[in-house]
Design a protein around this motif. Structure first.
Motif, mmCIF file in Angstrom:
data_model
loop_
_atom_site.group_PDB
_atom_site.id
_atom_site.type_symbol
_atom_site.label_atom_id
_atom_site.label_comp_id
_atom_site.label_asym_id
_atom_site.label_seq_id
_atom_site.Cartn_x
_atom_site.Cartn_y
_atom_site.Cartn_z
ATOM 1 N N LEU A 278 0.827 -1.213 0.000
ATOM 2 C CA LEU A 278 0.000 0.000 0.000
ATOM 3 C C LEU A 278 0.853 1.251 0.000
ATOM 4 N N CYS A 279 2.026 1.134 0.591
ATOM 5 C CA CYS A 279 2.885 2.307 0.687
ATOM 6 C C CYS A 279 3.964 2.233 -0.384
ATOM 7 N N PRO A 280 3.947 3.190 -1.299
ATOM 8 C CA PRO A 280 4.823 3.137 -2.473
ATOM 9 C C PRO A 280 6.262 3.543 -2.167
ATOM 10 N N SER A 281 7.060 3.634 -3.229
ATOM 11 C CA SER A 281 8.481 3.910 -3.053
ATOM 12 C C SER A 281 8.737 5.414 -2.885
ATOM 13 N N ILE A 282 8.931 5.805 -1.650
ATOM 14 C CA ILE A 282 9.075 7.219 -1.322
ATOM 15 C C ILE A 282 10.552 7.585 -1.271
ATOM 16 N N HIS A 283 10.895 8.706 -1.886
ATOM 17 C CA HIS A 283 12.256 9.229 -1.820
ATOM 18 C C HIS A 283 12.253 10.579 -1.125
ATOM 19 N N TYR A 284 13.400 10.887 -0.528
ATOM 20 C CA TYR A 284 13.525 12.147 0.207
ATOM 21 C C TYR A 284 14.619 12.975 -0.436
ATOM 22 N N ARG A 285 14.356 14.257 -0.633
ATOM 23 C CA ARG A 285 15.316 15.140 -1.296
ATOM 24 C C ARG A 285 15.119 16.553 -0.760
ATOM 25 N N PRO A 286 16.049 17.461 -1.041
ATOM 26 C CA PRO A 286 15.854 18.856 -0.628
ATOM 27 C C PRO A 286 14.693 19.478 -1.412
ATOM 28 N N ILE A 287 14.118 20.536 -0.877
ATOM 29 C CA ILE A 287 13.084 21.297 -1.591
ATOM 30 C C ILE A 287 13.786 22.304 -2.495
ATOM 31 N N LYS A 288 13.253 22.498 -3.704
ATOM 32 C CA LYS A 288 13.914 23.375 -4.659
ATOM 33 C C LYS A 288 12.924 24.380 -5.246
ATOM 34 N N PRO A 289 13.423 25.391 -5.973
ATOM 35 C CA PRO A 289 12.540 26.466 -6.429
ATOM 36 C C PRO A 289 11.298 26.007 -7.203
ATOM 37 N N ASN A 290 11.396 24.976 -8.027
ATOM 38 C CA ASN A 290 10.181 24.615 -8.775
ATOM 39 C C ASN A 290 9.167 23.804 -7.962
ATOM 40 N N ASP A 291 9.426 23.632 -6.663
ATOM 41 C CA ASP A 291 8.429 23.043 -5.761
ATOM 42 C C ASP A 291 7.471 24.108 -5.217
ATOM 43 N N LEU A 292 7.729 25.364 -5.556
ATOM 44 C CA LEU A 292 7.015 26.483 -4.908
ATOM 45 C C LEU A 292 5.493 26.343 -4.934
ATOM 46 N N ASP A 293 4.907 26.147 -6.114
ATOM 47 C CA ASP A 293 3.439 26.123 -6.217
ATOM 48 C C ASP A 293 2.833 24.990 -5.397
ATOM 49 N N ARG A 294 3.409 23.826 -5.537
ATOM 50 C CA ARG A 294 2.894 22.649 -4.840
ATOM 51 C C ARG A 294 3.045 22.811 -3.317
ATOM 52 N N LEU A 295 4.181 23.364 -2.921
ATOM 53 C CA LEU A 295 4.430 23.591 -1.489
ATOM 54 C C LEU A 295 3.371 24.526 -0.897
ATOM 55 N N GLU A 296 3.094 25.614 -1.617
ATOM 56 C CA GLU A 296 2.078 26.576 -1.154
ATOM 57 C C GLU A 296 0.712 25.927 -1.102
ATOM 58 N N GLN A 297 0.405 25.162 -2.139
ATOM 59 C CA GLN A 297 -0.910 24.534 -2.220
ATOM 60 C C GLN A 297 -1.140 23.559 -1.061
ATOM 61 N N ILE A 298 -0.138 22.727 -0.781
ATOM 62 C CA ILE A 298 -0.316 21.756 0.317
ATOM 63 C C ILE A 298 -0.456 22.488 1.653
ATOM 64 N N HIS A 299 0.339 23.531 1.855
ATOM 65 C CA HIS A 299 0.201 24.294 3.104
ATOM 66 C C HIS A 299 -1.224 24.847 3.233
ATOM 67 N N ARG A 300 -1.749 25.402 2.142
ATOM 68 C CA ARG A 300 -3.116 25.937 2.161
ATOM 69 C C ARG A 300 -4.127 24.843 2.480
#
Ligand code: ACO
Length: 181
Positions: free
Chosen positions: A2-24
């Motif tokens: 059920l739990c897929p293959s998750i990777h962890y990485r730094p946040i970068k400039p093109n994550d901006l929109d998605r980051l804002e959206q999830i926070h909202r």
């Protein structure tokens, strides 16, 4: 699984929109655009992203979870009284977790646990870092269970700490002590 293959990485400039959206979507508090700019540009803020590499190409690098944090000098922090000081090692710092979130469809897979573990691992590698701390609203049972499970200690209840839609809510202050603090 059920739990897929998750990777962890730094946040970068093109994550901006998605980051804002999830926070909202998941927080009752509004964050300013300066905050998101600091996160994606790594200005005074350290952060980790979770992405699901098993998603189709155009989504395989899209944020599904994040943790954001900043450094605070231990002596300037609100838990200055709880820190063990040893000036021979340099000026003690703490890491303060600002936001932690996982999108709803990816919850209960251990992603938040892994994100917090990244912060603790990073903090533990810095000899001047004495701990990781955060605030959580008193009725957020999922987050409170998570922090307790990860051996954070609840050291304070702060009355009326949050103001949301003109209503006050208490906060708990959780601390994970490291490097002999
Ligand atoms: N109820 C009870 N315990 C829970 C729950 C829940 N709904 N969710 C997580 N936990 C606990 C469990 O003990 C779990 O360990 P276990 O599986 O070994 O029993 C442990 O937390 C780890 O769970 P994860 O799967 O890693 O947590 P998840 O990835 O689902 O994310 C989070 C938890 C971040 C709280 C998520 O529900 C979320 O994004 N909520 C909305 C935003 C939020 O509340 N963020 C935290 C606010 S505080 C802050 O930002 C500083």
């Amino acid at each position: 699984s059920l739990c897929p293959s998750i990777h962890y990485r730094p946040i970068k400039p093109n994550d901006l929109d998605r980051l804002e959206q999830i926070h909202r979507d998941i927080f009752p508090i509004k964050y300013e655009s300066e905050f998101f700019q600091s996160v994606v540009n790594g200005v005074d803020i350290i952060s980790w992203a979770a992405v699901d590499r098993s998603r189709p190409d155009d989504h395989s690098d899209e944020l599904i979870g994040f943790v954001t944090a900043k450094f605070v000098l231990a002596k300037d922090s609100e838990i200055d009284d709880l820190v063990h000081y040893d000036s021979s090692k340099g000026e003690e710092t703490l890491i303060y977790i600002l936001t932690l979130g996982v999108v709803e469809t990816y919850r209960n897979c251990g992603i938040a646990r892994s994100l917090i573990s990244e912060v603790i691992k990073y903090a533990s590698g810095l000899s001047v870092c004495r701990g990781v701390y955060l605030h959580v609203i008193a009725h957020n049972n999922a987050a409170i269970c998570l922090y307790k499970r990860l051996m954070f200690r609840c050291v304070r209840r702060l009355h009326g700490f949050y103001l949301i839609k003109r209503q006050h809510f208490d906060a708990f202050l959780f601390v994970y002590f490291i490097n002999g603090s």
